[in-house]
Design an enzyme around this catalytic site. Structure first.
Site, PDB file in Angstrom:
ATOM      1  N   HIS A 288       5.737 -16.613   4.664  1.00  8.56           N
ATOM      2  CA  HIS A 288       6.875 -17.240   4.001  1.00  8.56           C
ATOM      3  C   HIS A 288       6.777 -17.180   2.483  1.00  8.56           C
ATOM      4  CE1 HIS A 288       7.951 -19.716   7.780  1.00  8.56           C
ATOM      5  NE2 HIS A 288       8.794 -18.729   7.639  1.00  8.56           N
TER       6      HIS A 288
ATOM      7  N   CYS B 293      -2.798  19.223 -15.170  1.00  9.84           N
ATOM      8  CA  CYS B 293      -2.898  17.860 -14.652  1.00  9.84           C
ATOM      9  C   CYS B 293      -3.795  16.995 -15.518  1.00  9.84           C
ATOM     10  CB  CYS B 293      -3.405  17.874 -13.206  1.00  9.84           C
ATOM     11  SG  CYS B 293      -5.025  18.646 -13.016  1.00  9.84           S
TER      12      CYS B 293
END
Length: 791
Positions: A419, A749
């Site tokens: 919740h 990269c």
């Protein structure tokens, strides 16, 4: 006589006004999805009219409306007092005789002579479970209710729960009239999950909104423990398309602590029908679901989502007696499925180096800072002021009125589907759940920063740290003449980063997966039986839930690689084989037993030299086994292989041979093997090296360091480190030219283009195929290049 009770099989999704969203959905699934393999326990529902007539029968309608009309829901003390008073009125009022009799008759029919049949009595509001309002967990559910008299009491408690504090507050904030919402009670056969397991699953990733996976949480016993956030559950991700292709599809497995479970209590009446007990250590150290059960649940989630046409939030239960899986609730997911996917919002910490006080599961991908307010129970809620960091053991739905005040929420217990997590997402408040000891470590009045913007692990930093919020419209992204890829090492962030504009992953580092998800030296796992006892015990904790030490290593590599592959599919994901240096390998559990001590590990036993060494070859074979499974068994042929730190052409030949011997042969199933071009020799002999590979990915960090003779970690000479140095650019040009001449892939990269957009622009002019950037620089660099390219 009015029809106050309706059987589930007579209901459908069009009956929300009659029996509420939850019960209408149960009826819809029973009527339409049984043939698709979705199993839903049967039962019946009281109608909304039954509830309204009950209030009228007891002259409560006006009395309740008057009490609520003058209520300020932001006054949490007044809200609690008023809610408690209204609930007492409802519980003390008698049912109208017609309703009571119809419930008794229906229960007699469902129990088939077994007066002690266990049922769940669930709430279902006429305004809940709509695509634009969740009302999650606001009203009560009672499990293991036996005997019709206890059922009647539970139904009354369900009616009263329409006036829980959070339900009252939520209706006001969502613009629902109190009198316009009615309640239906669902009476449903119990699934014996007290001897099995239960949990919650979503047909998308709850954090990123990534639609291609099913996210499942699971723990032992009744599902309320997961829903309430009272337990840290196991977590699983399943890739939908792979599952539908009848291939192994589980991308991730995270073992939860599962310290307790809820089982049937001695009394089967509302409030006393369940009890909480400790879970044995043996059960805690294994997963609560098998791979087959995980896949079965995911299939049911896919069918439910397909039927409803949008992402779903589903509660499920595994019956320990008959071994079957059942769906006990399904409602629309109302947070990520409603978010604007055309706008990117990213939170970024501007300060680094502050002490991490507490860690847990991150919810919401945001950052919040403020003063700690440790709350031990709901009666202290008024102490929380706007902008405080709410710290507590666990929350329940009645905490919602005060949760919206918080800059962040931190709990000891709970998983990503509890919740607290659901409410935090709705409110847009970052939450870190399942921390274990937050209420002990964090002190009232202390200033902290809660960061959920760094992956699955949420971190509470000491002090109030500065952070940025970036917002960009994806629709405004201009076209470029080459590919922008990303450097992504952390599978935790894969689904999130995949929402950025990109054309795949130019660098996925295996060492990140080994360090974060495994943490043990591969040699220690291969030689587990000969390890010292203390190291064995440490390894045992790490490998819990997996068959044996070697399987653990391979499967964790598979999970990390396949998560990246699934997130960016069908775009290419270039996975670099491990490139730990000896000192880095030594820091893994058991590593000091197997690693040499080198004066300069940066230039020592690393990269291709390890793979071809007899001493490391069995470890290399485990990496190959994982890559082969991801590509061949799971079907992620978008994964490509990159070999780092190749010193000689002979070494290149040897590695390619070893890869082929281990089932990773160039060209088979479209496999490309890329070489990391990061040594001056790679560029100087580019024409020779490229003959053995399908392309180069330039590592500008090491290339710059080795060209200029610098130690980039030395503060004394670090000012000289610049990837734009003429000598470095000369080597870059040679590598790009050799690849283009051979008609092969060439990308970069390294860090350079992320730090220097002008270098990225220069590379574009040189004819590079792709530039792979760090995710935090993608948007800025993209717009920079588009602007420069257009001039």
């Amino acid at each position: 006589m009015a029809e106050y009770v309706v059987w589930f099989e007579r209901l459908g999704k069009g009956d929300v006004e009659t029996v509420g969203g939850k019960n209408a959905s149960l009826g819809e699934m029973i009527s339409n999805l049984a043939a698709a393999g979705v199993s839903v326990p049967g039962g019946f529902a009281t109608t909304a009219q039954a509830y309204r007539d009950f209030l009228e029968h007891n002259d409560l309608t006006r009395k309740i409306n008057d009490a609520l009309a003058s209520l300020d829901v932001n006054d949490v003390v007044a809200l609690a007092r008023t809610g408690e008073e209204i609930r007492r009125w409802v519980v003390e009022a008698p049912f109208q005789p017609e309703l009571e009799q119809q419930i008794r008759d229906a229960f007699a029919q469902i129990s088939e002579g077994n007066a002690e049949l266990a049922v769940a009595v669930r709430s279902s509001a006429t305004a809940e479970d709509l695509p634009d309002a969740s009302f999650a967990g606001q009203q009560e559910t009672f499990l293991n209710i036996r005997g019709v008299d206890n059922v009647l009491v539970a139904v009354k408690e369900v009616f009263a729960s329409l006036f829980n504090d959070r339900a009252i507050s939520y209706r006001v904030h969502q613009g629902f009239e109190h009198a316009g919402v009615a309640l239906s009670a669902g009476i449903q056969r119990m699934v014996r999950s007290e001897t099995g397991a239960a949990g919650v699953m979503f047909s998308l990733d709850t954090e990123s909104g990534f639609r291609d996976v099913v996210f499942i949480t699971s723990s032992y016993g009744l599902g309320e423990m997961v829903v309430q956030g009272a337990v840290n559950p196991d977590e699983f991700y399943v890739h939908k398309k792979t599952l539908l292709n009848k291939r192994p599809a589980i991308l991730r497995r995270n073992l939860g602590s599962k310290l307790q479970k809820m089982i049937y209590g001695s009394e089967a009446s509302a409030g006393k029908s369940v009890q909480t007990v400790d879970v044995s250590r043996e059960d805690r150290m294994r997963f609560s679901l098998s791979d087959a059960q995980i896949s079965d649940l995911a299939r049911q989630a896919i069918e439910i989502e397909k039927h409803y046409g949008h992402p779903m939030d589903i509660e499920w239960a595994l019956d320990g007696d008959d071994g079957k899986l059942y769906i006990v609730q399904a409602r629309p997911e109302t947070v990520k499925s409603r978010s604007d996917v055309s706008v990117m919002e990213r939170y970024l910490l501007k300060e680094k180096g502050s002490k991490v006080l507490v860690e847990g599961r991150s919810i919401g991908q945001r950052i919040g800072a403020g003063v700690v307010r440790v709350i031990t129970n709901i009666k202290e809620m008024e102490r929380v002021q706007d902008g405080d960091v709410l710290v507590t053991d666990m929350t329940d739905p009645d905490w919602e009125p005060v949760m919206k005040r918080a800059a962040a929420i931190v709990t000891n217990r709970g998983g990503r589907t509890c919740h607290a997590a659901i409410i935090a997402r709705e409110l847009g408040v970052p939450a870190i759940v399942g921390c274990g000891d937050a209420t002990e470590i964090l002190k009232d009045g202390q200033e902290v920063t809660a960061s959920c913007a760094e992956g699955d692990t949420g971190k509470i930093y000491e002090g109030r740290l500065a952070f940025d919020v970036q917002r960009n419209s994806i629709e405004s992204m201009p076209k470029l003449s080459f590919k922008i890829m990303m450097n992504v090492g952390n599978p935790d962030r894969a689904f999130d980063f995949a929402t950025l504009p990109n054309q795949g992953v130019g660098l996925a580092r295996l060492e990140f997966i080994i360090n974060r998800m495994i943490g043990v030296h591969p040699k220690a796992l291969l030689n587990y039986n000969s390890l010292p006892r203390d190291i064995q015990q440490t390894v045992d904790k790490r490998i819990a839930g997996y068959g044996d030490p070697v399987e653990f290593y391979v499967e964790k590599l598979v999970e990390g690689i396949s998560t990246l592959a699934a997130a960016f599919h069908p775009e290419k994901v270039i996975v670099r084989l491990s490139d730990f240096k000896s000192n880095e390998y030594a820091n893994l559990i058991g590593g000091k037993l197997y690693e040499p001590e080198e004066e300069n590990p940066m230039l020592g036993f690393r990269g291709a030299s390890r793979y071809v060494s007899e001493n490391f070859r069995d470890c290399f074979e485990l990496e190959c086994r994982a890559l082969k499974k991801v590509r061949e068994e799971m079907g992620f042929t978008n994964v490509e292989v990159m070999v780092p730190f190749v010193r000689t052409v002979g070494e290149a030949e040897h590695v390619i041979e070893l890869l082929a011997k281990n089932g990773l042969k160039r060209g088979e199933e479209g496999l490309r093997v890329i070489m990391m071009c990061e040594l001056p020799t790679n560029a100087l002999l580019a024409d020779e090296f490229i003959q053995h590979f399908d392309g180069f990915s330039i590592g500008s960090n090491d290339l710059t360091q080795l060209t200029l003779g610098l130690d980039r970690d030395s503060g004394i000479v670090s000012h000289l480190f610049d990837e734009r140095d003429p000598a470095v650019k000369k080597l870059l040009s040679m590598a790009i030219e050799a690849c283009n001449k051979a008609g092969k892939y060439v990308g970069i990269c390294g860090q350079g283009p992320s730090d220097h957009p002008d270098l990225a622009k220069w590379l574009m002019e040189q004819g590079i195929s792709s530039v792979s950037l760090n995710p935090d620089s993608v948007l800025d660099t993209w717009f920079y290049l588009a602007e420069k390219h257009g001039k």
